[in-house]
Design an enzyme around this catalytic site. Structure first.
Site, short mmCIF file in Angstrom:
data_model
loop_
_atom_site.label_atom_id
_atom_site.label_comp_id
_atom_site.label_asym_id
_atom_site.label_seq_id
_atom_site.Cartn_x
_atom_site.Cartn_y
_atom_site.Cartn_z
N GLU A 151 -3.14 8.89 7.90
CA GLU A 151 -1.69 8.66 8.05
C GLU A 151 -1.15 9.36 9.31
O GLU A 151 -0.13 8.96 9.86
CB GLU A 151 -0.92 9.10 6.80
N CYS A 195 -4.22 -0.94 -2.36
CA CYS A 195 -4.29 0.52 -2.52
C CYS A 195 -5.10 0.76 -3.78
O CYS A 195 -4.74 0.26 -4.86
CB CYS A 195 -2.86 1.06 -2.67
N HIS A 236 -7.52 3.36 3.05
CA HIS A 236 -7.41 4.15 4.28
C HIS A 236 -8.77 4.44 4.91
O HIS A 236 -8.86 4.71 6.10
CB HIS A 236 -6.74 5.50 3.98
N ASP A 244 0.85 -1.19 0.00
CA ASP A 244 0.00 0.00 0.00
C ASP A 244 0.89 1.24 0.00
O ASP A 244 2.08 1.15 0.29
CB ASP A 244 -0.90 0.00 1.25
N SER A 245 0.28 2.37 -0.27
CA SER A 245 1.00 3.65 -0.18
C SER A 245 1.35 4.00 1.26
O SER A 245 2.11 4.93 1.49
CB SER A 245 0.14 4.76 -0.78
N CYS A 282 -10.86 3.49 -1.06
CA CYS A 282 -9.48 3.74 -0.65
C CYS A 282 -9.29 2.94 0.63
O CYS A 282 -10.13 2.99 1.53
CB CYS A 282 -9.26 5.23 -0.38
#
Lengths: 271, 271
Positions: free
Chosen positions: A153, A74, A187, A11-12, A185
Site C-alpha cells: 500500500e 480481497c 496484494h 478490495d481493501s 492475498c
C-alpha cells in the site's frame, strides 16, 4: 443480467488491481468499476464482523452501477463475507479463494500446497476448506504475512526492506515439500519477484488474480453474459483514501498494458 | 441436480480420456461415466449433420446415468453439436473449445495464437470465434492434422512414423510468431512430447483437457454441485468399438495415476 453492464471489483485497497489488470487483459471488452477501500486498509487484522460490514457498504455503493457480476478481489473479505454478499445480491459473486485453490490443485504434483495470506484469511482456514472440498487428501502449510500489505500500500514493492520482510516471513516454508505456494492475498502479486527469489524455482507461485480473472470469464461466458461491445471500455476507479497515492500505484501497475482514458476518481461518502 | 450424480464425458474415441484423467486428478471425488465412440472414429472428416446425430445418440445413451453435467470432450463434436445438445438437456453442457481458447488468451503475450485440429474443427472456425469473443484482436493461425487421430487410436504415440507425421503437419507453423499452440483435439495430448519437440520451447502447448477439467470444476463448484462423497468413486467406461484396444489404451493412459477398480465395459446398442 445485461451483457453491457460492468464488472464490479472491490478490495481493501490496491491489491484488487492485480485482479482488475488480469480481467482487462483476458476480457478486454469488459468495463470495470473498481473500489479500493484505502482509507481502512489493511483488512487483515480486523474482526470478521467489521470486514463483513465494510464489504457490505462497498457492495451497496457499487450496486448503483448495476454490475452484472461482483468480484471480491480481497482474500480477507472473501473469507469473511462471500456468503453474506451472495445472499444479498442477485448477480454472481466471485471470490478469490476458490480460484486460487483450484489452480493449486491443478498444478501440484506433490499434493503439498503452501498458502500465505493475512491473519484474517489464514485464521479463517478458508483455503484449507476450499482445497479439501476439491481434493480431500492435500496437505496444506499456511503462514500469515502481516508485513506485506502495508509495504504494497506504500508502493514499496522492491527494496532491501521488502526482501528482508519476505525472507523472514516465509523463508522457513522451504523446509516443507510444497511445490505450489498460493499468494493468498491480492496484494502479494506486487511482490512476486521477491517472493520467487526467496522460495526458489521449484515452488510455483499461484497468483489468484490470474485465476480469478479466468473464473470471471468462465462464468460470464457460460451465462452468455459477455459483452458484445466493440469500443474500448472506460473503466471507473474509486477509493476511500488518498486518491493521489492510489492513482500513482494504479497507473504504475496498470499503465504499461492498457490505456486509461477518462478515469473518474471519487471518494464515496462512507465512514 | 444432485451432488452425487456422475459427470458424463463423451468423445469420438479415446481422446476424451485426456479430459477424464484431468477431471479425476482435479476432482478426485467425482464419479465419471465415459463413452468413446471408437466404432465410428474419427469424427474429423464427417459432415456436421452426421456428427450432430452421433453426439445426440451418445447423449441419449448417457442420460440413463442421470449425469449432473455433460462434457463433450471432443473438439469436432463441440464445434458441430454443443448448441444442439445444450438445447436438449437440462444440465450444464461443457465443450472443449471455450476452455482452450480461454487458456490461450490467458497465456499469450504476442496475441498470435496457433490452433491445430481435425478438418471438422478447423473448418468450423469455432476456435476463431471463441478466441475473438473473448479478445477481439488476437491473430489466429490454424492447421488441420488429419493424420493424428488415427495414430492415437492405434496407440502409436511415439515412433519415427509419428514424428514424421507431426513434423510434416505442423513444422511450418514455426514461421509464424505464435507463442501458444492450442491442441484443438482431445487426442493430441497423447502426442504432446512429439509436438513439443517439433514446435520448440518458445511455443506453449495449450492442453484443452486440463482447461476443460478446470472449467468443469468452476461450474460445479459455483452451482454448489460438487459431491460431498468421501469414498473413492467407481468410474464406468463404455465404447462402441473394439473393447480390448480401448481398454489397453485407457489403462496405459489412466493407469499410472489412479486405480481403476471394477470397470464395466459394455458395447451399447447403437448403429
Amino acid at each position: 443480467m445485461h451483457q453491457q453492464q460492468p464488472i464490479a471489483i472491490l478490495d481493501s485497497g490496491v491489491g484488487g488491481l492485480t485482479v482488475a489488470k488480469e480481467v482487462m487483459r483476458q476480457l478486454p471488452r469488459e468495463k470495470i468499476v473498481y473500489f479500493g477501500d484505502t482509507a481502512r486498509t489493511p483488512y487483515g487484522p480486523r474482526s470478521s464482523e467489521e470486514i463483513i460490514q465494510f464489504t457490505r457498504e462497498i457492495v451497496d455503493y457499487l450496486i448503483q452501477f448495476s454490475p452484472k457480476m461482483i468480484v471480491i478481489a480481497c482474500n480477507t473479505a472473501t473469507a469473511a463475507a462471500l456468503g453474506v454478499i451472495r445472499s444479498r445480491v442477485a448477480v454472481p459473486v466471485v471470490g478469490v479463494i476458490n480460484p486460487g485453490a483450484r489452480a493449486a490443485i491443478g498444478r501440484s504434483t506433490t499434493g503439498c500446497i503452501g498458502v500465505i495470506g493475512t491473519e484474517g484469511t489464514i485464521k479463517s482456514r478458508a483455503y484449507d476448506s476450499a482445497l479439501r472440498e476439491l481434493s480431500p487428501h492435500v496437505e496444506v502449510i499456511s503462514e500469515t504475512c502481516p508485513l506485506f500489505v502495508p509495504l504494497v500500500e506504500k508502493g514499496n514493492f522492491r527494496s532491501p526492506e521488502t526482501y528482508e520482510a519476505v525472507r523472514k516471513s516465509i523463508g522457513h516454508l522451504r523446509k516443507h515439500p510444497i511445490d505450489c505456494l498460493i499468494l493468498g492475498c491480492t496484494h502479494y502479486p506486487f511482490l512476486t519477484d521477491t517472493i520467487a527469489e526467496v522460495m526458489g524455482q521449484n515452488v510455483a507461485l499461484i497468483n489468484s488474480a490470474d485465476e480469478t480473472a479466468r473464473e470471471v470469464s468462465v462464468i460470464l461466458q457460460n451465462k452468455r453474459s459477455l459483452t458484445r461491445r466493440d469500443e474500448i471500455p472506460v473503466h471507473q476507479f474509486f477509493c476511500s483514501g488518498d486518491p493521489i497515492l492510489f492513482k500513482s500505484i494504479a497507473q504504475q501497475w496498470l499503465g504499461e498494458q492498457i490505456e486509461l482514458t477518462p478515469v473518474i476518481w471519487q471518494v464515496p461518502n462512507i465512514v
